[in-house]
Enzyme design. Structure first.
Site, PDB file in Angstrom:
ATOM      1  NE  ARG A 125     -72.869 -43.060 -50.382  1.00 25.60           N
ATOM      2  CZ  ARG A 125     -74.168 -42.775 -50.304  1.00 25.60           C
ATOM      3  NH1 ARG A 125     -74.560 -41.522 -50.159  1.00 25.60           N
ATOM      4  NH2 ARG A 125     -75.080 -43.729 -50.356  1.00 25.60           N
ATOM      5  CG  ASP A 126     -67.815 -34.324 -53.201  1.00 24.79           C
ATOM      6  OD1 ASP A 126     -68.097 -33.577 -54.157  1.00 24.79           O
ATOM      7  OD2 ASP A 126     -66.748 -34.228 -52.557  1.00 24.79           O
ATOM      8  CB  ILE A 127     -63.553 -37.570 -52.279  1.00 27.91           C
ATOM      9  CG1 ILE A 127     -62.577 -38.499 -51.592  1.00 27.91           C
ATOM     10  CG2 ILE A 127     -62.958 -36.190 -52.501  1.00 27.91           C
ATOM     11  CD1 ILE A 127     -61.378 -38.857 -52.447  1.00 27.91           C
ATOM     12  CG  ASN A 187     -69.977 -25.162 -58.375  1.00 26.15           C
ATOM     13  OD1 ASN A 187     -70.889 -24.412 -58.050  1.00 26.15           O
ATOM     14  ND2 ASN A 187     -69.411 -26.008 -57.530  1.00 26.15           N
ATOM     15  CB  VAL A 241     -63.648 -31.889 -61.398  1.00 22.41           C
ATOM     16  CG1 VAL A 241     -63.453 -33.045 -62.371  1.00 22.41           C
ATOM     17  CG2 VAL A 241     -62.947 -32.187 -60.064  1.00 22.41           C
ATOM     18  CG  HIS A 293     -69.174 -32.135 -61.152  1.00 21.21           C
ATOM     19  ND1 HIS A 293     -68.158 -31.677 -61.964  1.00 21.21           N
ATOM     20  CD2 HIS A 293     -69.105 -31.423 -60.012  1.00 21.21           C
ATOM     21  CE1 HIS A 293     -67.502 -30.731 -61.332  1.00 21.21           C
ATOM     22  NE2 HIS A 293     -68.060 -30.541 -60.135  1.00 21.21           N
TER      23      HIS A 293
HETATM   24  P1  5GP Z   1     -66.565 -28.590 -58.322  1.00 25.60           P
HETATM   25  O1  5GP Z   1     -65.863 -27.664 -57.370  1.00 25.60           O
HETATM   26  O2  5GP Z   1     -65.753 -28.835 -59.563  1.00 25.60           O
HETATM   27  O3  5GP Z   1     -67.979 -28.191 -58.613  1.00 25.60           O
HETATM   28  O4  5GP Z   1     -66.705 -29.959 -57.540  1.00 25.60           O
HETATM   29  C1  5GP Z   1     -65.766 -30.992 -57.634  1.00 25.60           C
HETATM   30  C2  5GP Z   1     -66.117 -31.981 -56.554  1.00 25.60           C
HETATM   31  O5  5GP Z   1     -65.426 -33.179 -56.803  1.00 25.60           O
HETATM   32  C3  5GP Z   1     -65.700 -31.503 -55.145  1.00 25.60           C
HETATM   33  O6  5GP Z   1     -66.852 -31.449 -54.317  1.00 25.60           O
HETATM   34  C4  5GP Z   1     -64.690 -32.555 -54.704  1.00 25.60           C
HETATM   35  O7  5GP Z   1     -64.780 -32.862 -53.326  1.00 25.60           O
HETATM   36  C5  5GP Z   1     -65.031 -33.747 -55.583  1.00 25.60           C
HETATM   37  N1  5GP Z   1     -63.907 -34.621 -55.868  1.00 25.60           N
HETATM   38  C6  5GP Z   1     -62.674 -34.230 -56.284  1.00 25.60           C
HETATM   39  N2  5GP Z   1     -61.885 -35.310 -56.483  1.00 25.60           N
HETATM   40  C7  5GP Z   1     -62.655 -36.385 -56.185  1.00 25.60           C
HETATM   41  C8  5GP Z   1     -62.391 -37.795 -56.200  1.00 25.60           C
HETATM   42  O8  5GP Z   1     -61.307 -38.262 -56.524  1.00 25.60           O
HETATM   43  N3  5GP Z   1     -63.400 -38.610 -55.843  1.00 25.60           N
HETATM   44  C9  5GP Z   1     -64.638 -38.129 -55.485  1.00 25.60           C
HETATM   45  N4  5GP Z   1     -65.566 -39.026 -55.146  1.00 25.60           N
HETATM   46  N5  5GP Z   1     -64.921 -36.804 -55.454  1.00 25.60           N
HETATM   47  C10 5GP Z   1     -63.937 -35.957 -55.810  1.00 25.60           C
END
Ligand code: 5GP
Length: 113
Positions: A29-31, A87, A96, A100
């Site tokens: 699950r997303d944080i 993304n 990140v 994903h």
């Molecule tokens: P992006 O913007 O790279 O597509 O999405 C990165 C996602 O990773 C974001 O929705 C963010 O909330 C999530 N995220 C970042 N750090 C963590 C973490 O430590 N744990 C979890 N579960 N999600 C994370």
């Protein structure tokens, strides 16, 4: 290649609410959820961005979508519907650099902007 926060989740150095795991794929699950259901599906092998996907990864990427489909069913959002998003780089809003798949659903999602 530098480690990301997702490598730490894969290696259990950082905790996460894991909803699916197999030999190649992890989902958690997303944080900071942007919808009632917001799960990230990642490959265990580090692929930084969509630009780095190679033909050899085709089956893996396809399996990530099948895992997202399975989780959507488990979460009970498959019939109402959901969104899958990857993304890529700065303009895509990637934070990140370990690819994903965002699985989001559980309410009516807004339009893409
Ligand atoms: P992006 O913007 O790279 O597509 O999405 C990165 C996602 O990773 C974001 O929705 C963010 O909330 C999530 N995220 C970042 N750090 C963590 C973490 O430590 N744990 C979890 N579960 N999600 C994370």
């Amino acid at each position: 290649m530098s480690e990301t926060i997702f490598s730490k989740i894969i290696n259990r150095e950082l905790s996460a609410d894991i909803v699916y795991e197999d030999d190649d794929i992890l989902a958690f699950r997303d944080i900071s959820p942007q919808a009632p259901v917001h799960v990230l599906v990642i490959p265990k092998v580090k692929i930084a961005t969509v630009n780095d996907i190679q033909p050899v990864h085709a089956e893996l990427i396809g399996n990530m979508v099948l895992v997202a489909q399975k989780i959507a069913r488990q979460e009970g959002i498959d019939e109402d519907g959901y969104r899958l998003v990857i993304n890529c780089n700065q303009h895509g809003g990637q934070e990140v650099y370990h690819i994903h798949l965002h699985l989001m659903g559980g309410h009516q999602l807004g339009g893409l902007s």
